[in-house]
Design a protein around this motif. Structure first.
Motif, mmCIF file in Angstrom:
data_model
loop_
_atom_site.group_PDB
_atom_site.id
_atom_site.type_symbol
_atom_site.label_atom_id
_atom_site.label_comp_id
_atom_site.label_asym_id
_atom_site.label_seq_id
_atom_site.Cartn_x
_atom_site.Cartn_y
_atom_site.Cartn_z
ATOM 1 N N GLN A 86 48.433 29.407 28.135
ATOM 2 C CA GLN A 86 49.914 29.655 27.441
ATOM 3 C C GLN A 86 50.578 29.771 28.826
ATOM 4 O OE1 GLN A 86 48.454 32.936 25.409
ATOM 5 N NE2 GLN A 86 48.249 32.001 23.618
ATOM 6 N N ALA A 87 50.135 30.305 30.204
ATOM 7 C CA ALA A 87 51.021 30.330 31.315
ATOM 8 C C ALA A 87 51.037 29.164 32.127
ATOM 9 C CB ALA A 87 50.381 31.593 31.854
ATOM 10 N N ASP A 88 50.500 28.138 31.841
ATOM 11 C CA ASP A 88 50.532 26.608 32.191
ATOM 12 C C ASP A 88 49.696 26.787 33.669
ATOM 13 O OD1 ASP A 88 51.136 24.185 32.400
ATOM 14 O OD2 ASP A 88 53.133 24.287 33.611
ATOM 15 N N LYS A 89 48.449 27.684 33.594
ATOM 16 C CA LYS A 89 47.736 27.838 34.676
ATOM 17 C C LYS A 89 46.183 27.460 34.389
ATOM 18 C CE LYS A 89 50.711 31.215 37.007
ATOM 19 N NZ LYS A 89 51.054 32.346 37.220
ATOM 20 N N LEU A 90 46.008 26.617 33.537
ATOM 21 C CA LEU A 90 44.770 26.295 32.850
ATOM 22 C C LEU A 90 44.158 25.457 34.220
ATOM 23 C CD1 LEU A 90 42.540 26.474 30.566
ATOM 24 C CD2 LEU A 90 43.614 24.737 29.706
ATOM 25 N N ASP A 91 44.619 24.902 34.881
ATOM 26 C CA ASP A 91 43.946 24.080 35.771
ATOM 27 C C ASP A 91 43.222 24.821 36.843
ATOM 28 O OD1 ASP A 91 45.035 21.782 34.665
ATOM 29 O OD2 ASP A 91 46.561 21.557 36.445
ATOM 30 N N TYR A 92 43.489 26.268 36.935
ATOM 31 C CA TYR A 92 42.893 27.076 37.971
ATOM 32 C C TYR A 92 41.492 28.050 37.300
ATOM 33 C CZ TYR A 92 47.302 26.418 40.636
ATOM 34 O OH TYR A 92 48.205 25.697 40.871
ATOM 35 N N PHE A 93 41.274 27.581 35.939
ATOM 36 C CA PHE A 93 40.531 28.439 35.157
ATOM 37 C C PHE A 93 39.160 28.478 35.741
ATOM 38 C CE2 PHE A 93 37.651 28.623 31.475
ATOM 39 C CZ PHE A 93 37.614 30.203 31.003
ATOM 40 N N GLU A 94 38.575 27.222 35.848
ATOM 41 C CA GLU A 94 37.302 27.123 36.505
ATOM 42 C C GLU A 94 37.104 27.746 37.632
ATOM 43 O OE1 GLU A 94 34.960 23.409 35.565
ATOM 44 O OE2 GLU A 94 36.474 22.869 34.159
ATOM 45 N N ASP A 95 38.015 27.722 38.502
ATOM 46 C CA ASP A 95 37.948 28.187 39.906
ATOM 47 C C ASP A 95 37.810 29.640 39.761
ATOM 48 O OD1 ASP A 95 38.703 25.822 40.944
ATOM 49 O OD2 ASP A 95 40.747 26.236 41.201
ATOM 50 N N LEU A 96 38.004 30.446 38.739
ATOM 51 C CA LEU A 96 37.725 31.755 38.712
ATOM 52 C C LEU A 96 36.014 32.141 38.713
ATOM 53 C CD1 LEU A 96 40.389 32.825 36.002
ATOM 54 C CD2 LEU A 96 40.670 33.069 38.272
ATOM 55 N N TYR A 97 35.520 31.220 38.372
ATOM 56 C CA TYR A 97 33.935 31.471 38.171
ATOM 57 C C TYR A 97 33.248 30.987 39.518
ATOM 58 C CZ TYR A 97 34.877 32.075 33.321
ATOM 59 O OH TYR A 97 35.526 32.508 32.166
ATOM 60 N N ASN A 98 34.043 30.539 40.482
ATOM 61 C CA ASN A 98 33.208 30.007 41.755
ATOM 62 C C ASN A 98 32.757 31.102 42.669
ATOM 63 O OD1 ASN A 98 33.952 27.407 41.437
ATOM 64 N ND2 ASN A 98 35.747 27.592 42.405
ATOM 65 N N GLN A 99 33.220 32.460 42.331
ATOM 66 C CA GLN A 99 32.685 33.644 43.085
ATOM 67 C C GLN A 99 32.135 34.760 42.378
ATOM 68 O OE1 GLN A 99 35.807 35.698 45.258
ATOM 69 N NE2 GLN A 99 34.423 36.837 46.457
ATOM 70 N N VAL A 100 31.017 35.010 42.502
ATOM 71 C CA VAL A 100 30.204 36.305 41.777
ATOM 72 C C VAL A 100 30.510 37.586 42.791
ATOM 73 C CG1 VAL A 100 28.234 37.440 40.935
ATOM 74 C CG2 VAL A 100 28.620 34.935 40.726
ATOM 75 N N LEU A 101 31.366 38.566 42.284
ATOM 76 C CA LEU A 101 31.562 39.612 43.298
ATOM 77 C C LEU A 101 30.387 40.818 43.339
ATOM 78 C CD1 LEU A 101 35.010 40.765 41.382
ATOM 79 C CD2 LEU A 101 34.653 39.439 43.351
ATOM 80 N N LEU A 102 29.459 40.864 42.211
ATOM 81 C CA LEU A 102 28.591 41.596 42.326
ATOM 82 C C LEU A 102 27.772 41.278 40.943
ATOM 83 C CD1 LEU A 102 27.935 43.888 44.226
ATOM 84 C CD2 LEU A 102 28.698 45.376 42.795
ATOM 85 N N THR A 103 26.424 41.755 40.926
ATOM 86 C CA THR A 103 25.775 41.595 39.572
ATOM 87 C C THR A 103 25.654 42.973 38.964
ATOM 88 O OG1 THR A 103 23.446 41.887 40.753
ATOM 89 C CG2 THR A 103 24.399 39.659 40.403
ATOM 90 N N ASP A 104 25.947 43.427 37.981
ATOM 91 C CA ASP A 104 25.838 44.705 37.164
ATOM 92 C C ASP A 104 24.531 45.112 36.859
ATOM 93 O OD1 ASP A 104 24.683 43.405 34.855
ATOM 94 O OD2 ASP A 104 26.724 43.620 33.858
#
Length: 318
Positions: A86-104
């Motif tokens: 909806q914000a016209d930023k879907l192209d960046y969506f998969e990039d969000l999953y490239n980095q794992v901050l931590l495991t819970d």
């Protein structure tokens, strides 16, 4: 309005897991984009306004890609994809999953869920003091605790100090029953919940006993210098100007601070002005201090929550 029908085909029947339990994820997308979605085995038919149909088809493609890379797809992933589309930023969506901050505590990877959260994480990494300002449900407290625990595990800090105003109207705890801990703990519950989710209840308890983690009301910060610590102030909109100045000047060497708050939820008495509002005006352009402004679109909760936030914001403007 141009309507169209489009068929999205899966690679195999196993990919249908992205549809969610009882097709809940498809229902979510249908509601968000005002289209009709009909699943049939290994494909779905999308009917509605052409631009919306194309966006949903793109979202499904990205979700399948993530599934094939070994990522479990949940409702929050679908909400994130919808918000970014909806914000016209879907192209960046998969990039969000490239980095794992931590495991819970359950071994699940913790990742950012949208661009607002990614900016927040990057700001924390590169600034001595970070202000996260925006509505509830954007992940401010949780991600701040994630970054604090990560810094502790890497040996970047020696302890965590987590604090918030004990009660909204000035920490007037005397009328409450019990000792100080029993009076204060209910107000610090969101911080405890985040720690338990990330490290587990037992490990958190051990670190609290050893003093590696300190959770205390804001008044307990007075007169201290916090060296080699990751310090988080939550619900900062309910600090007075004096309290905010007192807190920020506790910053010691090799330390990092995160200050979170929602300026639409100020519960101070009318004669008191929020320290968070003043800090925004005075500190926004200083070096080594970063500000991240979250929007209703960054809320990672049930979609209705974001709509509620928008409705109240609109009412306030009017």
């Amino acid at each position: 309005m141009t309507t169209t029908t489009k068929t999205f085909k899966l690679f195999n029947n196993d990919d249908a897991v992205i549809f969610g339990v009882n097709d809940a994820n498809l229902e979510l997308l249908a509601e968000q984009f005002q289209i009709n979605i009909h699943p049939f085995g290994d494909h779905v038919d999308l009917q509605g306004e052409k631009a919306s149909v194309n966006l949903v088809a793109e979202i499904l493609k990205h979700l399948v890609n993530l599934l094939h890379s070994g990522i479990q797809i949940g409702e929050t992933d679908v909400i994130s994809a919808a918000r970014m589309a909806q914000a016209d930023k879907l192209d960046y969506f998969e990039d969000l999953y490239n980095q794992v901050l931590l495991t819970d505590a359950k071994g699940k990877p913790i990742r950012v869920r949208n661009l607002g959260q990614r900016k927040y994480i990057q700001t924390i990494k590169h600034h001595d003091i970070t202000f996260g300002i925006g509505p509830a449900g954007t992940g401010k407290t949780y991600l701040a605790v994630v970054m604090a625990v990560s810094a502790l595990k890497k040996g970047q800090v020696q302890r965590l100090v987590l604090t918030r105003p004990a009660v909204e109207a000035g920490e007037n705890l005397g009328f409450l029953p019990g000792d100080l801990k029993e009076k204060v703990d209910p107000y610090l519950r969101p911080i405890y919940d985040a720690l338990y989710a990330i490290m587990g209840r037992d490990h958190t308890g051990r670190l609290l006993e050893r003093g590696v983690i300190e959770i205390a009301p804001l008044a307990y910060m007075r007169g201290r210098t916090l060296d080699e610590a990751f310090v988080i102030l939550d619900e900062a909109q309910n600090t007075t100007q004096e309290q905010m100045k007192m807190f920020l000047t506790r910053l010691g060497f090799n330390s990092r601070m995160v200050v979170n708050g929602d300026i639409t939820q100020i519960d101070l008495p009318r004669h008191s002005r929020s320290g968070l509002l003043q800090a925004q005006q005075l500190l926004r352009h200083l070096p080594h201090i970063g500000f991240v402004d979250f929007q209703a679109s960054d809320v990672i909760r049930h979609p209705v929550v974001a709509e509620i936030i928008k409705a109240y914001a609109q009412n306030t403007k009017e």
